[in-house]
Design a protein around this motif. Structure first.
Motif, PDB file in Angstrom:
ATOM      1  N   SER A 144      10.438   1.154  -1.014  1.00  0.00           N
ATOM      2  CA  SER A 144      10.206   0.340   0.188  1.00  0.00           C
ATOM      3  C   SER A 144      10.824  -1.050   0.049  1.00  0.00           C
ATOM      4  N   SER A 155       7.441   4.725  -5.031  1.00  0.00           N
ATOM      5  CA  SER A 155       7.306   4.601  -3.581  1.00  0.00           C
ATOM      6  C   SER A 155       7.410   3.130  -3.164  1.00  0.00           C
ATOM      7  N   ALA A 156       6.687   2.258  -3.883  1.00  0.00           N
ATOM      8  CA  ALA A 156       6.716   0.828  -3.545  1.00  0.00           C
ATOM      9  C   ALA A 156       8.114   0.241  -3.769  1.00  0.00           C
ATOM     10  N   SER A 160      13.397   7.622  -3.553  1.00  0.00           N
ATOM     11  CA  SER A 160      12.571   7.295  -2.391  1.00  0.00           C
ATOM     12  C   SER A 160      13.188   6.221  -1.493  1.00  0.00           C
ATOM     13  N   ALA A 210       3.520   6.010  -7.632  1.00  0.00           N
ATOM     14  CA  ALA A 210       3.148   4.874  -6.778  1.00  0.00           C
ATOM     15  C   ALA A 210       4.197   3.762  -6.870  1.00  0.00           C
ATOM     16  N   SER A 212       0.846  -1.198   0.000  1.00  0.00           N
ATOM     17  CA  SER A 212       0.000   0.000   0.000  1.00  0.00           C
ATOM     18  C   SER A 212       0.876   1.241   0.000  1.00  0.00           C
ATOM     19  N   VAL A 213       0.591   2.151  -0.912  1.00  0.00           N
ATOM     20  CA  VAL A 213       1.349   3.401  -0.973  1.00  0.00           C
ATOM     21  C   VAL A 213       0.491   4.591  -0.515  1.00  0.00           C
ATOM     22  N   GLN A 214      -0.778   4.331  -0.177  1.00  0.00           N
ATOM     23  CA  GLN A 214      -1.642   5.402   0.338  1.00  0.00           C
ATOM     24  C   GLN A 214      -2.766   4.790   1.169  1.00  0.00           C
ATOM     25  N   VAL A 225      -0.234  -0.484  -4.716  1.00  0.00           N
ATOM     26  CA  VAL A 225       0.386   0.034  -5.934  1.00  0.00           C
ATOM     27  C   VAL A 225      -0.293  -0.573  -7.167  1.00  0.00           C
TER      28      VAL A 225
END
Ligand code: ZN
Length: 299
Positions: free
Chosen positions: A234, A230-231, A267, A227, A156-158, A172
């Motif tokens: 991580s 960001s994923a 990121s 998205a 999950s990015v949000q 994502v």
């Protein structure tokens, strides 16, 4: 022999022990026909590529698999009940079958015979109808407790983002997969003024509209890139790979790969920024080639 059963396409390849593709076929997956129809398709593809010359079959399938039991588990991809697909196919074709998730097989393909050859720590992420991936950690495929590891699409990015096919919010996959892009395009208030309003919307249509500089498509691509970045950041922070391989048809969308590669580095932690990010090198057949390679392991 390798069979790659995606939600959109089924590909089969007869592969030499050195990784050379001797014959291959590609067709639409008969998803609406259910497990029986897909089993028929796999058996027909087996005959068409000369599968009788093979010594084992690897099958990658778009879903979660219980590796020990050889069962495709009920899940948000094919919507099958639990199906003992490995043993059904092995019995039918009278040949040993190795079963894994489709993108796990594609990861193995890129690792052993493609862009990740020789790498001991790598991650592969494939963006197609859905999003999945796999990881090689210290020279071994990361499988997880039952073989279900690597579902990077459901990072999950949000927290309050769009609903994903898995039931959670902000994955994502809901932003950047072919299905996610199409769903977001259909519900966007700007759709009537977009070239996307004229035809059936899928990932390929969004890609085409990006090519034509359509404003809505460009925005969806940029949101997908954010998205994914960001994923990926991580995943890089968690696993510290040397190499990240990006593949899948959606990754061919103009400008998407470049934005993801740059964004992932922006990121992730500064200590991890030496990671190399590259395109997959086996293309469309990475899953089938990886499946064929993995079929040899038990032998
Ligand atoms: Zn999800």
């Amino acid at each position: 022999m390798g069979i790659d059963i995606g939600r959109t396409n089924l590909r089969a390849a007869l592969v030499s022990a050195e990784g050379e593709v001797l014959a291959s076929v590609r067709e639409r997956t008969d998803v609406s026909g259910g497990p029986r129809a897909v089993e028929e398709q796999a058996a027909a593809a087996f005959e068409r590529v000369g599968g009788r010359d093979a010594c084992a079959i690897g099958v990658g399938i778009a879903g979660q698999c219980d590796v020990t039991r050889g069962v495709v588990l009920r899940g948000p991809n094919l919507f099958w009940p639990d199906v003992p697909f490995r043993d059904r196919l092995a019995g039918r074709l009278n040949m040993p079958v190795t079963l894994r998730n489709d993108v796990v097989m594609a990861t193995v393909g890129e690792w052993r015979l493609g862009a990740g050859r020789g790498c001991q720590n790598m991650v592969a992420v494939f963006v197609g109808t859905g999003i999945g991936g796999g990881a090689i950690v210290d020279g071994r495929l990361l499988e997880g407790a039952s073989g279900c590891g690597g579902h990077f699409g459901h990072i999950s990015v949000q927290l309050d983002g769009p609903r994903c096919g898995c039931g959670r919010k902000g994955c994502v996959e809901a932003y950047a997969s072919g299905l996610g892009l199409a769903t977001r395009a259909r519900s966007d208030p700007a759709l009537p003024s977009s070239s996307l309003s004229r035809a059936g919307i899928d990932g390929a249509a969004v890609s085409q509209a990006v090519e034509e500089n359509d404003a809505l498509a460009l925005r969806l691509r940029d949101e997908a890139a954010a998205a994914l970045s960001s994923a990926l950041g991580s995943v890089i922070n968690c696993l510290e790979p040397r190499l990240v391989v990006l593949g899948g048809v959606v990754m061919d969308m103009p400008g998407l790969y470049e934005r993801c590669a740059r964004g992932a580095l922006d990121s992730c932690l500064p200590s991890h920024r030496s990671v190399a990010i590259v395109r997959s090198s086996l293309g469309d057949l990475s899953g089938a080639i990886g499946a064929a390679s993995m079929a040899l392991d038990p032998l």
